[in-house]
Design a protein around this motif. Structure first.
Motif, short mmCIF file in Angstrom:
data_model
loop_
_atom_site.label_atom_id
_atom_site.label_comp_id
_atom_site.label_asym_id
_atom_site.label_seq_id
_atom_site.Cartn_x
_atom_site.Cartn_y
_atom_site.Cartn_z
N HIS A 174 1.00 -1.23 0.10
CA HIS A 174 0.08 -0.02 -0.24
C HIS A 174 0.70 1.12 0.18
O HIS A 174 1.81 1.49 0.76
CB HIS A 174 -0.89 -0.07 1.29
N LYS A 207 -1.26 -3.85 -5.61
CA LYS A 207 -0.72 -2.47 -4.94
C LYS A 207 -2.19 -1.79 -4.14
O LYS A 207 -2.64 -1.06 -5.32
CB LYS A 207 -0.06 -1.67 -4.91
N SER A 208 -2.50 -1.57 -3.75
CA SER A 208 -3.73 0.01 -3.27
C SER A 208 -2.53 1.49 -3.31
O SER A 208 -1.71 1.10 -2.90
CB SER A 208 -3.78 -0.64 -2.39
N ARG A 262 -3.34 5.02 -1.87
CA ARG A 262 -3.97 6.73 -1.39
C ARG A 262 -3.50 7.93 -1.62
O ARG A 262 -2.01 8.20 -0.53
CB ARG A 262 -4.12 6.80 0.72
N LYS A 302 -3.13 4.80 -11.75
CA LYS A 302 -4.24 4.09 -12.43
C LYS A 302 -3.10 2.95 -13.20
O LYS A 302 -3.29 1.69 -13.04
CB LYS A 302 -5.28 3.91 -12.35
N GLY A 322 -4.29 -0.17 -7.45
CA GLY A 322 -6.28 -0.16 -7.64
C GLY A 322 -6.38 -1.04 -5.91
O GLY A 322 -5.82 -2.18 -5.98
N PRO A 323 -7.38 -0.52 -5.36
CA PRO A 323 -7.64 1.07 -5.64
C PRO A 323 -7.43 1.92 -5.47
O PRO A 323 -6.49 2.17 -4.47
CB PRO A 323 -8.73 0.83 -4.83
N ARG A 326 -7.11 5.65 -3.69
CA ARG A 326 -8.67 6.26 -2.28
C ARG A 326 -7.77 7.66 -2.68
O ARG A 326 -6.81 7.98 -2.48
CB ARG A 326 -9.16 5.68 -1.56
#
Length: 195
Positions: A77, A124-125, A127, A157, A162-163, A165
Motif C-alpha cells: 500500500h 498494490k493499493s 491513497r 491507475k 488499485g484501488p 483512494r
C-alpha cells in the motif's frame, strides 16, 4: 491482517515543519499501532533532476531514487501526501515520480510502440492525501479536482495501483489547532486500517 506500507511525503521543502510532515507522522503512527510495517520516503532533502529525454526514461534512475523506489516495490500500500501547488503536484514530486518510474519500474511493454503499457504495480493499493489553502469542496466541485483525477488515472491507475483512494484536506492555513488535530486523528485512523 498487517500490511507493508510506504508513505511518500511529497512536500518539496525539507525541515519537518509542514502539515504534510505531520500527516505523514500521523498515518505512520496509526499504521504502526496496528502492527503494519511502514517505510518512508521524504523527497524534501533529495536532489532530484528531471527526466528530459526518452533515453533518460529508458534507464534506471540514479541514487537516491533507485534505493527509495525499492520501498514502493516492497509495499502493498502506497500513501502519497502532498500540497496542491498551482493546481497540481509540486514539480519536485512530479520529478520524483518520473525518475522513479524510469527504466520500466511502473510500466512494462514500453519498448514496443504498438503495445499498450502494462502496469507493474498490480496488487498494490494507494491513497493520495492532498492539502490546500482553498476549501476542499471548492476544489472538488468548482474546479473538478482535475489534477487529482489526472494523478489517480494518469500515474497511479495506469501503473496498476488499485484501488486508489483519496483524501482532500482544504483550508489548511485557516483550520487552527483544533481543526488540524481532528484531521490528524482521521489520518491516524486511515493508517490503522491501512486505507
Amino acid at each position: 491482517m498487517s500490511k507493508t506500507i510506504c508513505i511518500l511525503n511529497g512536500h518539496p521543502e525539507n525541515g519537518g515543519k509542514h502539515f504534510c510532515d505531520a500527516l505523514s507522522d500521523a498515518y505512520a503512527r496509526g499504521a504502526q499501532w496496528e502492527g503494519h510495517s511502514v517505510s518512508r520516503i521524504n523527497i524534501g532533502p533529495m536532489d532530484i533532476g528531471f527526466v528530459q529525454t526518452a533515453e533518460d526514461y529508458a534507464r534506471d534512475p540514479a541514487e537516491p531514487i533507485l534505493t527509495e523506489r525499492q520501498k514502493i516495490a516492497e509495499a502493498e500500500h502506497l500513501v502519497m501526501i502532498y500540497p496542491l501547488w498551482l493546481g497540481a503536484l509540486p514539480a519536485k514530486l512530479k520529478a520524483f515520480l518520473e525518475a522513479a518510474s524510469a527504466g520500466g519500474f511502473f510500466l512494462g511493454g514500453m519498448d514496443d510502440p504498438n503495445a499498450f503499457p502494462v502496469g507493474k504495480m498490480k496488487g498494490k493499493s494507494a491513497r493520495l492525501i492532498v492539502t490546500m489553502g482553498m476549501p476542499g469542496l471548492a476544489y472538488r466541485f468548482l474546479f473538478g479536482a482535475h489534477s487529482l483525477k489526472a494523478t489517480e488515472q494518469g500515474i497511479m491507475k495506469i501503473a496498476g495501483f488499485g484501488p486508489v483512494r483519496h483524501t482532500i484536506i482544504g483550508m489548511v492555513e485557516g483550520m487552527g489547532d483544533k481543526g488540524r488535530g481532528r484531521v490528524l486523528k482521521r489520518v491516524e485512523k486511515l493508517g490503522e486500517r491501512a486505507l
